[in-house]
Structures are given as structure tokens and as C-alpha cells.
Motif scaffolding. Sequence first.
Motif, PDB file in Angstrom:
ATOM      1  N   SER A  97       0.827  -1.197   0.000  1.00 37.26           N
ATOM      2  CA  SER A  97       0.000   0.000   0.000  1.00 37.26           C
ATOM      3  C   SER A  97       0.866   1.253   0.000  1.00 37.26           C
ATOM      4  O   SER A  97       1.631   1.512   0.925  1.00 37.26           O
ATOM      5  CB  SER A  97      -0.921   0.023   1.227  1.00 37.26           C
ATOM      6  N   LEU A  98       0.749   2.035  -1.051  1.00 37.26           N
ATOM      7  CA  LEU A  98       1.521   3.276  -1.138  1.00 37.26           C
ATOM      8  C   LEU A  98       1.010   4.321  -0.163  1.00 37.26           C
ATOM      9  O   LEU A  98       1.754   5.194   0.275  1.00 37.26           O
ATOM     10  CB  LEU A  98       1.470   3.822  -2.571  1.00 37.26           C
ATOM     11  N   ASP A  99      -0.292   4.251   0.188  1.00 33.62           N
ATOM     12  CA  ASP A  99      -0.856   5.210   1.121  1.00 33.62           C
ATOM     13  C   ASP A  99      -0.425   4.925   2.554  1.00 33.62           C
ATOM     14  O   ASP A  99      -0.439   5.824   3.390  1.00 33.62           O
ATOM     15  CB  ASP A  99      -2.389   5.173   1.054  1.00 33.62           C
ATOM     16  N   ARG A 100      -0.062   3.702   2.857  1.00 33.69           N
ATOM     17  CA  ARG A 100       0.342   3.320   4.205  1.00 33.69           C
ATOM     18  C   ARG A 100       1.654   2.547   4.149  1.00 33.69           C
ATOM     19  O   ARG A 100       1.685   1.333   4.330  1.00 33.69           O
ATOM     20  CB  ARG A 100      -0.762   2.497   4.876  1.00 33.69           C
ATOM     21  N   PRO A 101       2.742   3.244   3.875  1.00 30.18           N
ATOM     22  CA  PRO A 101       4.045   2.571   3.789  1.00 30.18           C
ATOM     23  C   PRO A 101       4.484   2.083   5.162  1.00 30.18           C
ATOM     24  O   PRO A 101       4.042   2.595   6.192  1.00 30.18           O
ATOM     25  CB  PRO A 101       4.971   3.667   3.262  1.00 30.18           C
ATOM     26  N   PRO A 102       5.379   1.094   5.197  1.00 27.99           N
ATOM     27  CA  PRO A 102       5.891   0.595   6.467  1.00 27.99           C
ATOM     28  C   PRO A 102       6.805   1.602   7.140  1.00 27.99           C
ATOM     29  O   PRO A 102       7.352   2.498   6.495  1.00 27.99           O
ATOM     30  CB  PRO A 102       6.660  -0.661   6.061  1.00 27.99           C
ATOM     31  N   LEU A 103       6.936   1.453   8.442  1.00 28.63           N
ATOM     32  CA  LEU A 103       7.897   2.274   9.173  1.00 28.63           C
ATOM     33  C   LEU A 103       9.318   1.883   8.792  1.00 28.63           C
ATOM     34  O   LEU A 103       9.598   0.725   8.481  1.00 28.63           O
ATOM     35  CB  LEU A 103       7.700   2.086  10.675  1.00 28.63           C
ATOM     36  N   ASN A 104      10.208   2.853   8.819  1.00 33.36           N
ATOM     37  CA  ASN A 104      11.612   2.617   8.530  1.00 33.36           C
ATOM     38  C   ASN A 104      12.332   2.355   9.851  1.00 33.36           C
ATOM     39  O   ASN A 104      12.795   3.272  10.523  1.00 33.36           O
ATOM     40  CB  ASN A 104      12.204   3.842   7.814  1.00 33.36           C
ATOM     41  N   ALA A 105      12.418   1.090  10.224  1.00 30.14           N
ATOM     42  CA  ALA A 105      12.980   0.731  11.529  1.00 30.14           C
ATOM     43  C   ALA A 105      14.419   1.193  11.678  1.00 30.14           C
ATOM     44  O   ALA A 105      14.807   1.747  12.718  1.00 30.14           O
ATOM     45  CB  ALA A 105      12.885  -0.780  11.737  1.00 30.14           C
TER      46      ALA A 105
END
Length: 298
Positions: free
Chosen positions: A17-25
Motif C-alpha cells: 500500500s503506497l498510502d500506508r508505507p511501512p515504518l523505517n525501523a
Amino acid sequence: MTPSDASTGASAGRWSSLDRPPLNAAGLRRALVTEGGLWTSLEVVAATGSTNSDLAARAAGLPEGAVLVAEEQTAGRGRLDRSWVAPPRSGLFFSVLLKPGDAVPQERWGWLTLLAGVATATGLSRAAGVDTALKWPNDLLVTVDGDERKTGGILAERVAGDTSRAGGSGGGVVLGIGLNVSLTEEELPVPTAGSLALAKASVTDRDPLLRAVLRSLEQWYGNWRATGGDPAASGLQETYAAGCATLGRHVRAELPGGRVLTGTAEAVDTDGRLVVRTAEGRHEAVGAGDVIHLRSVH
């Protein structure tokens, strides 16, 4: 790939999902886990039942400042064992481990829930330009189309210390914070819920929001701890009162044991309790219970 780095990949499947990208840990760790700072570790997992339960289970063997973030919680909990469920990557769901130790008397540790509210509201105001009000003791409110709606909550749990190691006694507190960030009207669990997006926040990128909240929490916790947990000397009591939407309101407090108290919320005392003036003019301090904002009786 380790579990803590699972959310840094931008591959297919659930992370598409481009609207909800993952966090950059990795980026969050570089920004927040610094020498001499409060935060000692930061882990991001794809999904878990509850970050509070997970961190509490490991607390005795961890140093203060451990942070656990989940992209999705399947069994998140709020106060009074209410559930907290949201779509993956639609919010911030994280817990932190704090160990005030002998610097703060344990009878003042109850202020940590209120401190987390102040820190979160302050961080969101700076990073997203959204006014977040506090509902005693642990809810975060935003205004959506003129209505007050809950967009976040805080859960504090005491954890035991590790008495088998030097300096390991005393225990600590796991603070869990949940925030609805990008939820749409159609995704809200109840009509009274809200989100930062619905409140017209200028930023809904979760990375800078998480950084802002954790940095604010570090600052407020440091000030509070440096004053021995004194809510007045640290400025916490005054700041909480200034941002508390409950004060001045007609409220109904549903107390343990089934008793109900109604009246006007007038203050937060030095123990963090809500002081309610009844219709008979009696003042009663509420330390635990479910407080409901009522419409004005005037």
C-alpha cells in the motif's frame, strides 16, 4: 531479515500500500537510539497481539528505554480491558519501558500515564500541527467536523524487577500508546472515534510522528525524573491541566464497585486524581474509573 527489520522492506504483499508505507525501523533507530539518550533499543514488528504484553514479559531483562512498535496489533488493549484494533499501518501502536528507580518515589509513578498524554499531545502539535486535547486520565482527543473524538489512548502497566542481578530490583512501568493516524470514516471502529487524518493534520507520515512523540516523551520524562517526580516542579501538573478537556466539564464517573459520581471536574490534584465537585458542593477525588463528558446542564 530479522523480525525488527521486517517492516523496512518495500516488497510486495501486505506492504504494497503506497498510502500506508511501512515504518523505517533502521532510520528510526538512527534518529532515536543515541548515546546518552533515553531510548536504548527500538524494534518494529510486522504484527503482534499486544506490544504492552510483549514488552512487559521481557521487561526484567531489558534496560530502561526499550521501545517496541507494531505495524498491526491483533489484541491491543485499552483501559478497562477494552480492545484496540485498527488496520495494518493505519496508526502508531507502541510501548516503551521506563524504570524511574529510586529517583522517583513509587507513589508518584501513577503520573506516568498523564505524562505520556502531555508528551504525545505536545509531539503531535509540533509535528502535525493538530490540537490534541486530553481526556482524564488517558485518552487523546481531536476535533473532527466540530465534534470531539478519541484518536488515541494510553495504557500503563507495572512490571516487576529482576532481583537476581545487581541493580535489577525495583521494577518499572510499560507505557503503551495507540494513535489512529490515517483511518478513514469507513474504517473507524465506532462513530465517536477519530484520526489525525480526519482532524486535518498537516502530516500523517508515521515516521516523523513517532520520532516527535518519542522525543517529547524523553524530554518530559527527563524533567519529571530530575525533580523526583514532583508534578508541580516539573511543570507536568500545570501543563496537563491546561490541555485537559475534562476540566470545567460536567462529568459522570463510573467508579469501581458500581458507584456513579456526577458533578463538575474542577482540578487534577498532586496525586493525579480528578477532583469532582458534586451538586451538593462536596469535592471528591477520583483515582480510577470511567469518566464520561456530559453536555452542559446550563
